[in-house]
Design a protein around this motif. Structure first.
Motif, PDB file in Angstrom:
ATOM      1  N   GLN A  36       0.863  -1.187   0.000  1.00 45.79           N
ATOM      2  CA  GLN A  36       0.000   0.000   0.000  1.00 45.79           C
ATOM      3  C   GLN A  36       0.897   1.233   0.000  1.00 45.79           C
ATOM      4  OE1 GLN A  36      -3.051   0.015   2.984  1.00 45.79           O
ATOM      5  NE2 GLN A  36      -4.035   1.842   2.164  1.00 45.79           N
TER       6      GLN A  36
ATOM      7  N   SER B 126      -0.008  -0.416 -15.687  1.00 45.02           N
ATOM      8  CA  SER B 126      -0.343   0.837 -15.005  1.00 45.02           C
ATOM      9  C   SER B 126      -1.562   1.450 -15.681  1.00 45.02           C
ATOM     10  CB  SER B 126       0.842   1.804 -15.041  1.00 45.02           C
ATOM     11  OG  SER B 126       1.090   2.236 -16.358  1.00 45.02           O
TER      12      SER B 126
ATOM     13  N   ASP C   2       0.689  -1.760 -10.909  1.00 49.00           N
ATOM     14  CA  ASP C   2       0.948  -0.477 -10.253  1.00 49.00           C
ATOM     15  C   ASP C   2      -0.330   0.355 -10.267  1.00 49.00           C
ATOM     16  OD1 ASP C   2       2.328   1.518  -8.965  1.00 49.00           O
ATOM     17  OD2 ASP C   2       3.113   2.407 -10.800  1.00 49.00           O
ATOM     18  N   GLU C   3      -0.661   0.933  -9.108  1.00 44.85           N
ATOM     19  CA  GLU C   3      -1.905   1.682  -8.937  1.00 44.85           C
ATOM     20  C   GLU C   3      -3.107   0.805  -9.305  1.00 44.85           C
ATOM     21  OE1 GLU C   3      -1.878   5.688 -10.401  1.00 44.85           O
ATOM     22  OE2 GLU C   3      -0.028   6.174  -9.340  1.00 44.85           O
ATOM     23  N   ALA C   4      -3.157  -0.354  -8.685  1.00 44.57           N
ATOM     24  CA  ALA C   4      -4.216  -1.323  -8.979  1.00 44.57           C
ATOM     25  C   ALA C   4      -5.598  -0.744  -8.748  1.00 44.57           C
ATOM     26  CB  ALA C   4      -4.018  -2.582  -8.135  1.00 44.57           C
ATOM     27  N   ASP C   5      -5.754   0.069  -7.689  1.00 45.48           N
ATOM     28  CA  ASP C   5      -7.073   0.647  -7.415  1.00 45.48           C
ATOM     29  C   ASP C   5      -7.514   1.565  -8.550  1.00 45.48           C
ATOM     30  OD1 ASP C   5      -5.041   2.434  -6.730  1.00 45.48           O
ATOM     31  OD2 ASP C   5      -5.967   3.103  -4.870  1.00 45.48           O
ATOM     32  N   GLU C   6      -6.575   2.320  -9.118  1.00 42.51           N
ATOM     33  CA  GLU C   6      -6.918   3.209 -10.227  1.00 42.51           C
ATOM     34  C   GLU C   6      -7.306   2.416 -11.471  1.00 42.51           C
ATOM     35  OE1 GLU C   6      -7.362   6.607 -10.762  1.00 42.51           O
ATOM     36  OE2 GLU C   6      -7.524   6.396  -8.599  1.00 42.51           O
TER      37      GLU C   6
ATOM     38  N   LEU D  97       1.882  -6.255  -6.316  1.00 45.15           N
ATOM     39  CA  LEU D  97       0.726  -5.377  -6.476  1.00 45.15           C
ATOM     40  C   LEU D  97       0.895  -4.156  -5.575  1.00 45.15           C
ATOM     41  CD1 LEU D  97      -3.015  -6.432  -6.546  1.00 45.15           C
ATOM     42  CD2 LEU D  97      -2.257  -4.570  -5.074  1.00 45.15           C
TER      43      LEU D  97
ATOM     44  N   SER E  82      -0.918  -0.355  -4.519  1.00 41.20           N
ATOM     45  CA  SER E  82      -2.191   0.351  -4.571  1.00 41.20           C
ATOM     46  C   SER E  82      -2.222   1.384  -3.459  1.00 41.20           C
ATOM     47  CB  SER E  82      -3.340  -0.654  -4.401  1.00 41.20           C
ATOM     48  OG  SER E  82      -4.588  -0.057  -4.661  1.00 41.20           O
TER      49      SER E  82
ATOM     50  N   LEU F 219      -6.835  -0.160  -0.594  1.00 38.94           N
ATOM     51  CA  LEU F 219      -7.050  -1.601  -0.751  1.00 38.94           C
ATOM     52  C   LEU F 219      -8.525  -1.936  -0.624  1.00 38.94           C
ATOM     53  CD1 LEU F 219      -4.011  -2.939   1.308  1.00 38.94           C
ATOM     54  CD2 LEU F 219      -4.221  -2.801  -1.180  1.00 38.94           C
TER      55      LEU F 219
ATOM     56  N   VAL G 156      -9.560  -4.869  -5.078  1.00 39.36           N
ATOM     57  CA  VAL G 156      -8.121  -5.111  -5.099  1.00 39.36           C
ATOM     58  C   VAL G 156      -7.789  -6.350  -4.271  1.00 39.36           C
ATOM     59  CG1 VAL G 156      -5.868  -4.204  -4.388  1.00 39.36           C
ATOM     60  CG2 VAL G 156      -7.507  -2.701  -5.542  1.00 39.36           C
TER      61      VAL G 156
END
Length: 205
Positions: free
Chosen positions: A47, A79, A154-158, A183, A185, A188, A192
């Motif tokens: 995170q 990304s 990278d930036e999984a939430d985005e 991963l 983010s 989370l 995710v």
């Protein structure tokens, strides 16, 4: 968490010289946590906000573990935006400056797919991609991730916020099971966590 110097993180002399050129000596907290885990071969959920040194956290171990005698993709970094793809690529090239023959290819929408196909045909050790363009290239048979050993989200939430869930599932489903997955983010959310639970093994958070 105690911060470490890069020379305490099992980084190669080539990596150490590159980060020294960039003015870095002390690793950030995410780098201190992630780099040893990445070298161990374990999966990782980290995170971290933008600007915390995430790219080095995954990029240094990825670069150091490449086998440049093998001219096929060994790492895929996903990304959410083309801007971030370009930024990651530029950073990775700086970290890899003292290694010979490492090819890092960015692929993303809004640019000529034919030009990207030509670059991939010449050989890529690391592909940095947006999910949509990566799926297009896989469907065309223009990119091969059958032998990647490192997969970075990278930036999984985005990526999920932008609606790339199906694309991520398609890419993760076509990558080898024995890969290492890293991963990162800023948050989370359940989506995710669901990706981590479904696609990652014994991950360290």
């Amino acid at each position: 968490m105690e911060k470490l110097q890069f020379n305490e993180l099992n980084c190669s002399k080539e990596i150490l010289k590159a980060v020294e050129d960039m003015g870095f000596e002390e690793a950030t907290p995410i780098q201190t946590m992630a780099i040893p885990v990445a070298f161990s071969g374990r999966d990782l959920v980290g995170q971290a906000q933008t600007g915390t040194g995430k790219t080095a956290a995954f990029g240094l171990p990825v670069i150091q573990t490449l086998d440049t005698s093998k001219n096929y993709p060994q790492a895929l970094i996903l990304s959410p935006t083309r801007e971030l793809c370009r930024q990651i690529t530029d950073d990775l090239k700086r970290y890899a400056k003292y290694y010979e023959g490492i090819n890092i290819i960015p692929v993303y929408g809004g640019a000529s797919i034919d030009a990207q196909v030509r670059l991939l045909k010449k050989g890529a050790h690391i592909i940095v991609a947006t999910p949509g363009r990566m799926v297009d290239l896989l469907n065309r048979g223009a990119a091969n991730i059958d032998s990647i050993s490192n997969l970075v989200l990278d930036e999984a939430d985005e990526m999920l916020n932008m609606g790339f869930k199906d694309e991520l599932d398609a890419i993760l489903g076509r990558s080898p099971e024995e890969r290492r997955t890293l991963l990162f983010s800023a948050t989370l959310p359940l989506e995710v966590e669901g990706i981590a639970k479904h696609y990652m093994k014994d991950e360290i958070s």
